[in-house]
Design an enzyme around this catalytic site. Structure first.
Site, PDB file in Angstrom:
ATOM      1  N   TYR A  57      28.249  23.994  -3.006  1.00 15.47           N
ATOM      2  CA  TYR A  57      27.280  23.158  -2.291  1.00 15.47           C
ATOM      3  C   TYR A  57      26.936  21.934  -3.126  1.00 15.47           C
ATOM      4  O   TYR A  57      26.875  22.022  -4.347  1.00 15.47           O
ATOM      5  CB  TYR A  57      25.989  23.947  -2.020  1.00 15.47           C
ATOM      6  CG  TYR A  57      25.713  24.066  -0.542  1.00 15.47           C
ATOM      7  CD1 TYR A  57      25.431  22.924   0.203  1.00 15.47           C
ATOM      8  CD2 TYR A  57      25.789  25.283   0.116  1.00 15.47           C
ATOM      9  CE1 TYR A  57      25.216  23.004   1.571  1.00 15.47           C
ATOM     10  CE2 TYR A  57      25.569  25.371   1.474  1.00 15.47           C
ATOM     11  CZ  TYR A  57      25.282  24.228   2.206  1.00 15.47           C
ATOM     12  OH  TYR A  57      25.087  24.308   3.555  1.00 15.47           O
ATOM     13  N   GLU A  59      24.624  18.842  -1.678  1.00 15.28           N
ATOM     14  CA  GLU A  59      24.005  17.803  -0.844  1.00 15.28           C
ATOM     15  C   GLU A  59      23.605  16.612  -1.701  1.00 15.28           C
ATOM     16  O   GLU A  59      23.060  16.759  -2.788  1.00 15.28           O
ATOM     17  CB  GLU A  59      22.778  18.367  -0.122  1.00 15.28           C
ATOM     18  CG  GLU A  59      23.177  19.252   1.049  1.00 15.28           C
ATOM     19  CD  GLU A  59      22.036  20.107   1.557  1.00 15.28           C
ATOM     20  OE1 GLU A  59      21.269  20.612   0.733  1.00 15.28           O
ATOM     21  OE2 GLU A  59      21.942  20.266   2.782  1.00 15.28           O
ATOM     22  N   ASP A 203      37.472   0.726  13.978  1.00 16.84           N
ATOM     23  CA  ASP A 203      37.763   2.158  13.898  1.00 16.84           C
ATOM     24  C   ASP A 203      39.287   2.287  13.878  1.00 16.84           C
ATOM     25  O   ASP A 203      39.936   2.295  14.915  1.00 16.84           O
ATOM     26  CB  ASP A 203      37.150   2.864  15.110  1.00 16.84           C
ATOM     27  CG  ASP A 203      37.521   4.337  15.192  1.00 16.84           C
ATOM     28  OD1 ASP A 203      38.302   4.808  14.342  1.00 16.84           O
ATOM     29  OD2 ASP A 203      37.033   5.008  16.117  1.00 16.84           O
ATOM     30  N   THR A 229      39.708   8.302  10.618  1.00 19.75           N
ATOM     31  CA  THR A 229      40.061   9.679  10.283  1.00 19.75           C
ATOM     32  C   THR A 229      41.148   9.645   9.219  1.00 19.75           C
ATOM     33  O   THR A 229      41.910   8.678   9.125  1.00 19.75           O
ATOM     34  CB  THR A 229      40.608  10.415  11.517  1.00 19.75           C
ATOM     35  OG1 THR A 229      41.661   9.630  12.073  1.00 19.75           O
ATOM     36  CG2 THR A 229      39.536  10.623  12.560  1.00 19.75           C
ATOM     37  N   LYS A 232      45.539  11.331  10.533  1.00 20.46           N
ATOM     38  CA  LYS A 232      46.528  10.801  11.489  1.00 20.46           C
ATOM     39  C   LYS A 232      47.666  10.157  10.695  1.00 20.46           C
ATOM     40  O   LYS A 232      48.289  10.838   9.898  1.00 20.46           O
ATOM     41  CB  LYS A 232      45.824   9.900  12.496  1.00 20.46           C
ATOM     42  CG  LYS A 232      44.790  10.708  13.311  1.00 20.46           C
ATOM     43  CD  LYS A 232      43.990   9.907  14.300  1.00 20.46           C
ATOM     44  CE  LYS A 232      42.951  10.792  14.971  1.00 20.46           C
ATOM     45  NZ  LYS A 232      42.029  10.034  15.833  1.00 20.46           N
ATOM     46  N   ARG A 238      41.996  16.957   7.706  1.00 20.55           N
ATOM     47  CA  ARG A 238      41.068  16.467   8.729  1.00 20.55           C
ATOM     48  C   ARG A 238      39.771  16.018   8.058  1.00 20.55           C
ATOM     49  O   ARG A 238      39.074  16.835   7.444  1.00 20.55           O
ATOM     50  CB  ARG A 238      40.763  17.566   9.745  1.00 20.55           C
ATOM     51  CG  ARG A 238      41.978  18.270  10.297  1.00 20.55           C
ATOM     52  CD  ARG A 238      41.675  19.057  11.544  1.00 20.55           C
ATOM     53  NE  ARG A 238      41.584  18.158  12.669  1.00 20.55           N
ATOM     54  CZ  ARG A 238      42.642  17.609  13.278  1.00 20.55           C
ATOM     55  NH1 ARG A 238      43.869  17.897  12.878  1.00 20.55           N
ATOM     56  NH2 ARG A 238      42.487  16.785  14.278  1.00 20.55           N
TER      57      ARG A 238
HETATM   58  C1  LIG Z   1      40.875  10.320  16.502  1.00 19.32           C
HETATM   59  C2  LIG Z   1      39.897   9.241  16.698  1.00 19.32           C
HETATM   60  C3  LIG Z   1      38.523   9.465  16.520  1.00 19.32           C
HETATM   61  C4  LIG Z   1      37.905  10.839  16.380  1.00 19.32           C
HETATM   62  O1  LIG Z   1      38.287  11.599  15.366  1.00 19.32           O
HETATM   63  P1  LIG Z   1      37.950  13.168  15.331  1.00 19.32           P
HETATM   64  O2  LIG Z   1      38.402  13.525  13.982  1.00 19.32           O
HETATM   65  O3  LIG Z   1      38.740  13.777  16.436  1.00 19.32           O
HETATM   66  O4  LIG Z   1      36.491  13.310  15.532  1.00 19.32           O
HETATM   67  C5  LIG Z   1      37.673   8.378  16.617  1.00 19.32           C
HETATM   68  N1  LIG Z   1      38.138   7.152  16.887  1.00 19.32           N
HETATM   69  C6  LIG Z   1      39.441   6.909  17.102  1.00 19.32           C
HETATM   70  C7  LIG Z   1      39.893   5.522  17.401  1.00 19.32           C
HETATM   71  C8  LIG Z   1      40.361   7.946  17.019  1.00 19.32           C
HETATM   72  O5  LIG Z   1      41.642   7.688  17.250  1.00 19.32           O
END
Ligand SMILES: *Cc1c(COP(=O)(O)O)cnc(C)c1O
Length: 434
Positions: A57, A59, A203, A229, A232, A238
């Site tokens: 832990y 925080e 994003d 994220t 990907k 993740r």
């Molecule tokens: C995949 C994705 C997310 C969300 O990610 P999670 O890990 O599934 O919560 C947010 N924005 C975009 C553009 C994404 O492609």
């Protein structure tokens, strides 16, 4: 190898669960994984997830925690932050958001007042994300949203986006998408945001690996905040990263993530992200990210040559969308389901400029990408084989309404033979290469 270690450790304790793990290992090796948001993380990335850091832990942030015993967790989080900043060129990074959706919520709650804040972003059915203000997401319920879309050429129209921004005056202007195959003009988005006094947010969840590897232009220095994220194209575990330029932005984001939204950080994940960032600084990763784009372009060209309607006429990144209704009179969902039957795993997806029959759960398109195939070592010539598999499968699909128990295949024996062929092809590649 790591798969065997994992199952052999779980097996004696929980054979039932171990059998499911093993089944998933086998599935991931035996099919062509073409969901553009998925990948195969390296053995080192995955092994780190199983480390003792998972027991700890902590925080707070490095040097300011609420618990004792942080010498190693502080070192891990500092290392991960340092690598994220170096790789993407931003001075501040937060690595605690548990995934993409909570990362975006962290950014919005850092800067926007509930029921007053205004967000402008891409509409969902043109490639935006749920967390970009969809009515089914709290982001659409807590904030005022204005959505932009693509033009008739399936592209962003930056002049139209500027016109909308001048009218709507968003506090946060969002770019970055889940299903947009073209380069994003970060410079122009940053300019528009500054003109209307908005914070710019990119994003880049889908394309973070391409940016890191130099296969897509960087948002730096044009964009204020970058969220993404890590699992990907970046090929990590993740998780999520939020980058920022201004110290006051960084401070607001850190507070919004913890204690605003979350409790203790997931240190095993943060350590695993650090490994992925280290890998992403390598020459091998640059080659991978360039190859991801070459493969997507080769796949798009092959499909177009076979007469398929590829949205926007091709791709600049790792993904492409095919309007299968325009191409072959087929609904996207049936195509995705039947492709899975033969061993090609992708997803049905809405496409811009679709027929009026399109609905979110009954869309006209399919979406596919090349990150996973590229990680397995596939090159352009293999994309010709993949396009051929897909074409043979789709030509064998019935288009009209099916009677109960009617085979969806025109020639079920040919579909079975194709399934065996695709399985053998997939198994001829390892699941991870450099
Ligand atoms: C995949 C994705 C997310 C969300 O990610 P999670 O890990 O599934 O919560 C947010 N924005 C975009 C553009 C994404 O492609």
């Amino acid at each position: 190898m790591i798969e065997k270690t994992v199952t052999s450790l779980v097996e004696p304790c929980d054979p039932q669960l171990a059998a499911i793990l093993q089944s998933e290992d086998e599935r991931q090796a035996a099919v062509l994984r073409m969901i553009p948001s998925e990948n195969y993380a390296s053995p080192a990335v995955r092994a780190t997830l199983a480390s003792t850091l998972s027991n700890k832990y902590g925080e707070g942030y490095p040097g300011r925690r609420y618990y004792q015993g942080q010498q190693n967790t502080d070192a891990v989080e500092r290392l991960a932050i340092e690598r994220a900043c170096r790789l993407f060129g931003y001075p501040h990074a937060n690595l605690q958001a548990l995934s993409g959706a909570p990362a975006n919520l962290g950014v919005y709650t850092a800067f926007l007042k509930p029921f007053e804040g205004r967000i402008m972003a891409m509409r969902l059915d043109h490639g935006g994300h749920l967390t970009h203000g969809s009515p089914v997401s709290v982001t659409g319920q807590w904030f005022e949203i204005r959505h932009y879309g693509c033009d008739e050429q399936d592209r962003l129209d930056m002049d139209e986006i500027r016109r909308m921004a001048l009218e709507f005056r968003p506090h946060v202007l969002v770019c970055g998408y889940t299903a947009y195959p073209r380069v994003i003009d970060f410079a122009r988005f940053g300019e528009i945001a500054r003109e209307v006094g908005a914070i710019s947010l990119a994003d880049v969840s889908h394309i973070a690996g391409l940016i890191a590897g130099g296969a897509h232009p960087s948002p730096f220095p044009h964009i204020d905040i970058v969220s993404f994220t890590t699992h990907k194209t970046l090929r990590g575990p993740r998780g999520a990263i939020i980058l920022s330029q201004k110290p006051e932005h960084a401070e607001a984001i850190d507070k919004a993530v913890f204690p605003g939204l979350q409790g203790g950080p997931h240190f095993a994940t943060i350590a695993s992200v650090a490994v992925a960032l280290h890998e992403a600084e390598s020459e091998g990763f640059r080659n991978y990210s360039a190859q991801v784009v070459k493969n997507a372009q080769a796949l798009a060209a092959q499909l177009m040559e076979k007469g398929y309607h590829v949205v926007s006429g091709g791709t600049d990144n790792h993904l492409l969308l095919v309007d299968v209704r325009k191409s072959a009179g087929l609904p996207g969902k049936r195509v995705a389901e039947l492709l899975e039957e033969v061993g090609v795993v992708l997803n049905f997806n809405t496409v811009p400029n679709a027929s009026d029959r399109q609905k979110p759960l009954f869309p006209d398109g399919i979406r596919m990408g090349t990150p996973s195939l590229t990680t397995r070592g596939m090159k352009e010539n293999h994309m010709a084989a993949v396009a051929d598999f897909m074409d043979r499968a789709m030509k064998n699909m019935k288009a009209g309404k099916l009677e109960k128990d009617e085979s969806p295949w025109k020639d079920p024996a040919a579909a079975a033979a194709l399934t065996a062929e695709i399985r053998a092809f997939a198994l001829s590649f390892p699941t991870f290469t450099w």
